[in-house]
Design an enzyme around this catalytic site. Structure first.
Site, PDB file in Angstrom:
ATOM      1  N   GLU A 122       6.164 126.196 130.400  1.00 37.26           N
ATOM      2  CA  GLU A 122       6.732 127.323 131.144  1.00 37.26           C
ATOM      3  C   GLU A 122       7.251 128.417 130.231  1.00 37.26           C
ATOM      4  O   GLU A 122       7.022 129.607 130.473  1.00 37.26           O
ATOM      5  CB  GLU A 122       7.851 126.833 132.072  1.00 37.26           C
ATOM      6  N   HIS A 168      13.206 119.561 143.390  1.00 35.22           N
ATOM      7  CA  HIS A 168      12.152 120.375 143.999  1.00 35.22           C
ATOM      8  C   HIS A 168      12.673 121.163 145.197  1.00 35.22           C
ATOM      9  O   HIS A 168      11.896 121.653 146.003  1.00 35.22           O
ATOM     10  CB  HIS A 168      10.983 119.492 144.476  1.00 35.22           C
TER      11      HIS A 168
END
Length: 659
Positions: free
Chosen positions: A398, A465
């Site tokens: 990322e 999440h």
């Protein structure tokens, strides 16, 4: 030290000497000024000049370099005016960063230099992005990033090398191995014999060279450049050298054994090369003195100009205006038709697809976004239509991908990165907060990057999440934070975000993807960033909210027709539409701020403070906040529903209406 002229003519050898001597003489003068108290800080590269000079001279002038704070030679070899450099170091308005940065924390596109940030490692990924731009344009060019031996322990180093290797990017990674990361010796940083030994683990070439031999550095860098262009691969070049001063002058060198200074003092890159040229008959004392006099005049002139620079005068309007790059493109029309019924996720996909058609310089990056179509299938079918060069699967890197997106922006590309889940943004946080957000304010380079953030709870996905982390970014000047609640807004705001030259964090609630539908205009249209939407007008109380909160508020209003509820959908969280907020307060005099994020530190606190300060006369009751519990997001559906703000909305409304 053995020198090999490798066919270089005398004038070329003398030019290399002049470029090598210039940073040494500048540094010697800076150390005098430091002792005199005329400058405040200095990071010395004495003893390491051959690396900066050899590498810079080996590249074309239009190839980008990402230097560090011991690479003065990069700036001087790129012919940056010394007077402006000195003003930069002194914090003068006429330096390269309008007095907003110090030392070498700046860049300048006209010299093809991208300045460092203090975190060191993130610069490497920017080189990836610039090299990717070269590859996309089929240019025979490279990018070059410097790193110290200490910074090779950072995750950004490994991510950047891995991405460059996987994507076959023409990047030269130079490690200046001077034996110390500040005071920590190399054997406490890594256990491999040489840093170059790490390269094969990434599937790339690595070499170790004498970083104090200017001709070896120059020739090896020329060869490395040719290798990267011919093979379309990266290379890791480890330059062995030594820092003859402290990490910075205040830190001293007591931790370094004296014998190392004696050993490396004999390897001084300037003295040895000068002696070689004298022995070859290329230089003599008179020529050396003439070169020194020319450089000395340049230094004295630059210092005089720098010290004569006017004192900085703060201009608040200018400071605020420079946080964002101006939007210079022609306005994109707003919607003109009602359109057709589409789900939230279909609207996002359509906005992204139409933007790819309208913006040929737009590149999409993310984990599994190509053939697989992304975790939520937003980009399904894109790779067949636009090709793998523009729709790019990424490694799980990322930070490196955010940095690569910035590198693309420097080369006039646009980039969209999909965080597979908004929760995963933490591993790219540094790049977003310290590179993307600050770079335009620091030296005028915009970050033309959109990061899509599938966010939110309500789907039983647990604490990793389901987080609502938008408030992290609303605190960061330079970012724009967008959070649509309807399909039509999602499409129009995404199109606007992709056209905007600034970094945009684009939040998409996962639970809305397939549960919400609405009329979405079929054409390419934009909705202005920074403008709220009045979702419903009322007279009893105003609910100010965004994202999923809009749907909670509307469902509550439908169930309670006895209340005239006004609903303001913020849509953009940074910058906020304060005019719309004020008007919402004035319509009812009672304000409830609703968001899915946790209460403490959520955006509601900032909204309540602003309303209390600016709209106090319009209030008929205290401001009430309704937010989720100050806990992580639980996995159990029962616990999750209890966690969410929606479970306390009725209680909050009754509390407010009791006034």
């Amino acid at each position: 030290m053995e020198f090999d002229k490798r066919g270089l003519a005398d004038n070329e050898l003398i030019n290399i000497y002049t470029e090598l001597l210039r940073p040494r003489m500048i540094e010697e003068k800076m150390l005098i000024l430091l002792r005199q108290g005329k400058i405040s800080k200095w990071f010395s590269g004495i003893g390491q000049e051959a690396i900066s000079i050899g590498a810079t001279l080996a590249l074309d002038a239009d190839e980008y370099i990402m230097p560090m704070h011991r690479n003065l030679g990069v700036f001087t070899a790129r012919k940056m005016p010394f007077d402006k450099l000195f003003m930069q170091w002194q914090g003068a308005k006429d330096g390269f960063s309008k007095a907003r940065e110090r030392s070498f924390h700046f860049g300048a596109n006209e010299y093809h230099i991208c300045g460092m940030i203090s975190h060191l490692g993130p610069q490497l990924a920017i080189a990836d992005g610039i090299a990717l731009a070269h590859k996309l344009k089929k240019e025979n060019k490279v990018s070059l990033a410097f790193s110290g031996d200490g910074a090779t322990s950072e995750g950004d180093f490994h991510e950047a090398l891995n991405v460059a290797a996987v994507w076959g990017l023409p990047v030269i990674f130079i490690v200046e191995n001077n034996g110390y990361g500040l005071s920590t010796p190399s054997d406490e940083q890594f256990l491999c014999k040489q840093i170059a030994d790490k390269a094969p683990g990434f599937g790339m070439k690595g070499i170790t060279i004498d970083g104090n031999n200017i001709l070896e550095v120059y020739s090896q860098m020329k060869a490395a450049r040719e290798y990267c262009i011919t093979e379309q691969k990266p290379i890791l070049v480890e330059c062995m050298t030594f820092r003859m001063r402290g990490h910075e002058e205040a830190s001293g060198v007591k931790y370094v054994p004296k014998e190392l200074f004696e050993e490396w003092g004999k390897k001084d890159p300037v003295a040895n090369y000068e002696a070689f040229l004298i022995a070859q008959g290329v230089l003599d004392p008179a020529k050396i003195e003439a070169i020194r006099e020319t450089i000395q005049k340049e230094i004295e002139h630059g210092i005089a100009v720098g010290f004569a620079a006017p004192a900085v005068v703060a201009d608040t309007a200018e400071e605020v205006a420079d946080v964002y790059a101006p939007v210079t493109h022609a306005p994109i029309p707003g919607p003109t038709t009602a359109g057709t019924e589409k789900k939230f996720i279909q609207a996002i996909s359509e906005g992204l697809r139409q933007s790819m058609e309208q913006l040929p310089n737009l590149v999409l990056m993310g984990q599994d976004i190509a053939e697989y179509g992304g975790a939520f299938k937003v980009t399904e079918g894109f790779v067949e239509k636009f090709g793998k060069e523009r729709v790019r699967n990424t490694p799980l890197c990322e930070s490196a991908i955010v940095g690569s997106a910035l590198g693309l922006s420097i080369k006039k590309y646009k980039a969209m990165m999909e965080m597979q889940f908004a929760d995963f943004v933490t591993v790219g946080f540094n790049q977003i907060i310290n590179n993307l957000a600050k770079i335009h304010y620091r030296w005028g380079q915009n970050a033309d990057v959109v990061i899509r953030m599938p966010t939110g709870a309500g789907v039983g996905a647990g604490p990793f999440h389901s987080q609502s982390n938008e408030a992290w970014f609303t605190h960061t000047p330079g970012l724009k934070v967008v959070y649509p609640s309807t399909p039509a807004d999602a499409k129009g705001l995404l199109i606007a975000a992709l056209a905007d030259p600034n970094p945009v964090m684009f939040f998409e609630h996962k639970a809305l993807y397939r549960s919400v539908s609405g009329l979405v205009p079929d054409e390419y249209y934009a909705i202005e960033i920074g403008k709220a939407r009045v979702a419903r007008t009322g007279t009893d109380l105003s609910i100010i909210t965004y994202g999923m909160g809009v749907h909670w508020a509307e469902a509550y209003a439908d169930k309670h027709p006895e209340l005239s509820i006004d609903i303001l959908d913020l849509r953009t969280l940074l910058p906020l539409d304060y005019t719309a907020i004020k008007e919402a307060v004035e319509r009812t005099g009672k304000v409830l701020i609703l968001h899915e994020d946790t209460l403490t530190g959520g955006l509601g606190g900032e909204l309540a403070a602003w309303i209390g300060e600016h709209c106090f006369e319009s209030l008929d009751a205290p401001i009430v906040r309704c937010a989720s519990l100050d806990t992580p997001v639980p996995f159990s559906v029962i616990l999750e529903q209890n966690f969410l703000a929606s479970s306390r909305l009725d209680e909050a409304v009754k509390k407010l209406m009791n006034y």
